[in-house]
Design a protein around this motif. Structure first.
Motif: not given
Length: 277
Positions: A211-224, A226-236
């Motif tokens: 919300k603060i950065s105005g970024a988008r949720f990542l789908i099928g992004s690079n597994l390495n 950090p944003k994708f890792i944080l997103q998937e860790s949050g879901y897990m």
């Protein structure tokens, strides 16, 4: 609670994750199937969280309001509240079925789900997303924390009064089972609040960063990434939170532990008998 938690595991883990990954050509991976699975994930997750709130409120009434308990804490009222919670949780998530479009189309059949561009530009969709995050998990956590704090306060005040009464009687040297039961209740309430906060914290942090950065949720992004890792860790961790409360409530119940012990004893005797034969 156990049923909705199990539904979260079936839908969000088995169908949405495992089957979608290891069976890429199945019906689940069509856009329609993908939309339905995502809708069920949202609905089952919300049911799990809000039934935990309802159960926490039930314990609050049971411990703090003895007179109201006989009218409120009944099977009829519980069934009514469970039905209302499930219907509302399913209804409020229906709009999210329409935010996805096919990632690509083969022979007029849409495959996988991609978030529509309007989701990031429309004020209405942004408002719905914000309200969704408020009603799960922000508002449930505040309610659980508040109800547990009031319950603990009531237990502590009642415990002080009980100790004063016992100090003027001949029961000082006797075991106070009532106080032991209340201490267990405090531990249980703190365990529920603590696990809910810790397991949802990563998800909330990532949502705030988006919300603060105005970024988008990542789908099928690079597994390495950090944003994708944080997103998937949050879901897990969020999915794990749907399991912990039922386990905590169940394990702390004396009758449940007794039945679990009986089940293990029965299995051990059965194995021993089969081994002898």
């Amino acid at each position: 609670m156990a049923a909705t938690d199990l539904l979260v595991i079936i839908v969000a883990v088995i169908f949405s994750r495992l089957l979608a990954i290891y069976f890429p050509g199945s019906l689940i991976n069509t856009t329609t199937g993908c939309r339905l699975i995502i809708l069920l994930v949202y609905a089952s997750r919300n049911c799990s969280v809000w039934l935990t709130v309802a159960f926490t409120f039930d314990r609050f009434i049971t411990i703090c309001y003895q007179k109201l308990r006989t009218e409120y804490c009944t099977e009829k009222v519980a069934s009514f509240i469970i039905a209302i919670v499930c219907v509302l949780c399913c209804s409020v998530n229906i709009p999210f079925y329409f935010i996805y479009e096919p990632l690509y189309t083969i022979d007029s059949v849409g495959w996988y789900c991609n978030i529509k561009e309007i989701f990031y530009t429309s004020v209405v969709w942004r408002l719905l997303e914000t309200l969704d995050r408020i009603q799960t998990p922000c508002l449930p956590f505040v309610l659980i924390l508040l109800l547990n704090a009031l319950t603990v306060r009531h237990i502590i005040v009642a415990g002080r009064s009980r100790r004063r009464l016992r100090s003027h009687s001949n029961e000082n040297n006797q075991r106070d089972t009532e106080m032991e039961s209340r201490r267990k209740s405090i531990i249980l309430l703190f365990a529920i609040s603590g696990s809910f906060l810790l397991l949802w914290l990563t998800y909330i942090v990532y949502f705030l960063l988006v919300k603060i950065s105005g970024a988008r949720f990542l789908i099928g992004s690079n597994l390495n990434d950090p944003k994708f890792i944080l997103q998937e860790s949050g879901y897990m961790l969020q999915l794990l939170s749907s399991c912990t409360n039922t386990c905590i409530y169940a394990v702390t119940q004396t009758k449940f532990r007794g039945q679990l012990k009986d089940a293990f004893n029965y299995l051990s005797k059965l194995v021993t008998k089969c081994h002898k034969q």
